[in-house]
Design a protein around this motif. Sequence first.
Motif, PDB file in Angstrom:
ATOM      1  N   PRO A 249       0.815  -1.217   0.000  1.00 29.17           N
ATOM      2  CA  PRO A 249       0.000   0.000   0.000  1.00 29.17           C
ATOM      3  C   PRO A 249       0.850   1.269   0.000  1.00 29.17           C
ATOM      4  O   PRO A 249       1.897   1.317   0.648  1.00 29.17           O
ATOM      5  N   CYS A 250       0.375   2.282  -0.729  1.00 28.99           N
ATOM      6  CA  CYS A 250       1.046   3.581  -0.756  1.00 28.99           C
ATOM      7  C   CYS A 250       1.023   4.157   0.659  1.00 28.99           C
ATOM      8  O   CYS A 250       0.039   4.018   1.380  1.00 28.99           O
ATOM      9  N   ARG A 251       2.101   4.817   1.041  1.00 34.86           N
ATOM     10  CA  ARG A 251       2.184   5.358   2.400  1.00 34.86           C
ATOM     11  C   ARG A 251       1.701   6.805   2.504  1.00 34.86           C
ATOM     12  O   ARG A 251       1.803   7.426   3.558  1.00 34.86           O
ATOM     13  N   THR A 252       1.185   7.355   1.379  1.00 35.80           N
ATOM     14  CA  THR A 252       0.638   8.711   1.448  1.00 35.80           C
ATOM     15  C   THR A 252      -0.707   8.650   2.163  1.00 35.80           C
ATOM     16  O   THR A 252      -1.539   7.798   1.836  1.00 35.80           O
ATOM     17  N   GLU A 253      -0.892   9.551   3.120  1.00 34.51           N
ATOM     18  CA  GLU A 253      -2.133   9.556   3.890  1.00 34.51           C
ATOM     19  C   GLU A 253      -3.337   9.726   2.968  1.00 34.51           C
ATOM     20  O   GLU A 253      -3.333  10.600   2.096  1.00 34.51           O
ATOM     21  N   GLY A 254      -4.335   8.872   3.119  1.00 37.64           N
ATOM     22  CA  GLY A 254      -5.560   8.985   2.328  1.00 37.64           C
ATOM     23  C   GLY A 254      -5.489   8.279   0.982  1.00 37.64           C
ATOM     24  O   GLY A 254      -6.494   8.177   0.284  1.00 37.64           O
ATOM     25  N   CYS A 255      -4.328   7.781   0.578  1.00 42.24           N
ATOM     26  CA  CYS A 255      -4.192   7.095  -0.714  1.00 42.24           C
ATOM     27  C   CYS A 255      -4.415   5.598  -0.500  1.00 42.24           C
ATOM     28  O   CYS A 255      -3.867   5.017   0.433  1.00 42.24           O
ATOM     29  N   THR A 256      -5.243   4.989  -1.369  1.00 44.86           N
ATOM     30  CA  THR A 256      -5.543   3.565  -1.196  1.00 44.86           C
ATOM     31  C   THR A 256      -4.883   2.710  -2.285  1.00 44.86           C
ATOM     32  O   THR A 256      -5.105   1.507  -2.355  1.00 44.86           O
ATOM     33  N   LEU A 271       6.535   3.469  -8.310  1.00 45.58           N
ATOM     34  CA  LEU A 271       5.716   4.666  -8.186  1.00 45.58           C
ATOM     35  C   LEU A 271       4.322   4.314  -7.682  1.00 45.58           C
ATOM     36  O   LEU A 271       3.908   3.150  -7.749  1.00 45.58           O
ATOM     37  N   CYS A 272       3.617   5.327  -7.201  1.00 50.93           N
ATOM     38  CA  CYS A 272       2.213   5.154  -6.853  1.00 50.93           C
ATOM     39  C   CYS A 272       1.405   5.677  -8.037  1.00 50.93           C
ATOM     40  O   CYS A 272       1.499   6.859  -8.369  1.00 50.93           O
ATOM     41  N   PRO A 273       0.608   4.801  -8.677  1.00 55.33           N
ATOM     42  CA  PRO A 273      -0.124   5.221  -9.872  1.00 55.33           C
ATOM     43  C   PRO A 273      -1.174   6.290  -9.564  1.00 55.33           C
ATOM     44  O   PRO A 273      -1.570   7.031 -10.462  1.00 55.33           O
ATOM     45  N   ALA A 274      -1.605   6.393  -8.316  1.00 54.93           N
ATOM     46  CA  ALA A 274      -2.605   7.412  -7.971  1.00 54.93           C
ATOM     47  C   ALA A 274      -1.925   8.741  -7.646  1.00 54.93           C
ATOM     48  O   ALA A 274      -2.184   9.759  -8.281  1.00 54.93           O
ATOM     49  N   CYS A 275      -1.009   8.739  -6.679  1.00 52.31           N
ATOM     50  CA  CYS A 275      -0.350   9.989  -6.262  1.00 52.31           C
ATOM     51  C   CYS A 275       0.415  10.632  -7.415  1.00 52.31           C
ATOM     52  O   CYS A 275       0.469  11.849  -7.524  1.00 52.31           O
ATOM     53  N   GLN A 276       1.044   9.815  -8.255  1.00 52.26           N
ATOM     54  CA  GLN A 276       1.937  10.364  -9.270  1.00 52.26           C
ATOM     55  C   GLN A 276       1.286  10.463 -10.645  1.00 52.26           C
ATOM     56  O   GLN A 276       1.972  10.633 -11.638  1.00 52.26           O
TER      57      GLN A 276
END
Length: 284
Positions: A249-256, A271-276
Motif C-alpha cells: 500500500p502507498c504510504r501517502t495519507e488517504g491514498c488507497t 511509483l504510486c499510480p494514484a499519487c503520481q
Amino acid sequence: MPELPEVETIRRDLHAHLCGSTIHGLSVVHPGVVLGTPETFTDAVVGRRIVGSGRRGKVMWLDLEDGHAIAIHLRMSGQALLVDEGAPRPPHTHLIADLGGRRALLYVDPRRFGRLEIIDPCAPQASVLLRNIGPDALSADLCAETLRTAAAGRRIGIKQFLLDQRFISGIGNIYAAEILHRVPLGPATPAGRVTRAEMERILEQTHAVLGEAIAACGTTLADARYRSALGRSGEFACMLRVYGREGEPCRTEGCTARIQRRTSGGRSTYLCPACQRAGRRRRA
Ligand SMILES: [Zn+2]
C-alpha cells in the motif's frame, strides 16, 4: 549502488576516524582499481597525513596535507572499510592502507567498477572521477532555475534527468523514486516540461529525502551490500515509501493505491499510480 546518503555516511566515518592519521604504507592488490600506476598512487600517499575530506555527488575524497586528495568512487559495489590491523580481510579486498595505530583502510569491491584517484580538489576538471560531475544535489548553490535551464528542451523523463550526474549529482535509482513520489510527479514526465513550481518541489524533496537518509546512515537493502566504513548497516530501508515496495500500500495519507514497479531502459522504477498520476495527466 551507494548513492549520496551512503557515500556521505562513509565520508563522515572516515573523516571522524582518519583526520590527523598518517598513511604509513599502501598495498595495491589489484592495480585496476587505481587510476594511474600503482607506483605513482603509492608515492602520492605514503608518508602523508590526512587532514580533511570532501564529497561531490557519489565521489568522496580524503584531503592530504600536501593539497592533493585521494578520491574514491564506489560505483556498483565498492566499500571503504576501516578495520583493525590483523582483522580478517574480506574477499575482493583490492587495496590496503596502513594507518598506524593498528588500523587499516580497505577498499573492497566484488564487481571492481569502483576507482580511486589522486586528485587536486581545486581542479576538478583535471580529475577523471570529477570531470563530468555536476553540482552536488545538496549544494546550497544549486537552484531550481539552474535545473530548469539544464532540462530545457529535453524529452527524457524527469527520473532519467535526475539520474544524470552531469545535471545534479548524487541521486541514484532508489532516491530518485522516493523524491518523485513525494513531489509527486510521474517519473516519465518529460524533463523539459517540468514547471518552475514542480522543479522547486523536486529540489525541496531532494533535500528532505537525502537529509533523512543521511540521518538514518543510508539504505541497506536485503542484499546487505552497503555498509558504512565502520561496517554498520543503514536504517533508511524501512522508511522507503516506494522503492522495492511493489504491490504494497502507498504510504501517502488517504491514498488507497498500491505501489507499482515499471521497467524503463533496463532499470526498475517504483511509483504510486494514484499519487503520481497528476503530473502525467496534465500533460496528456
Ligand atoms: Zn499514493
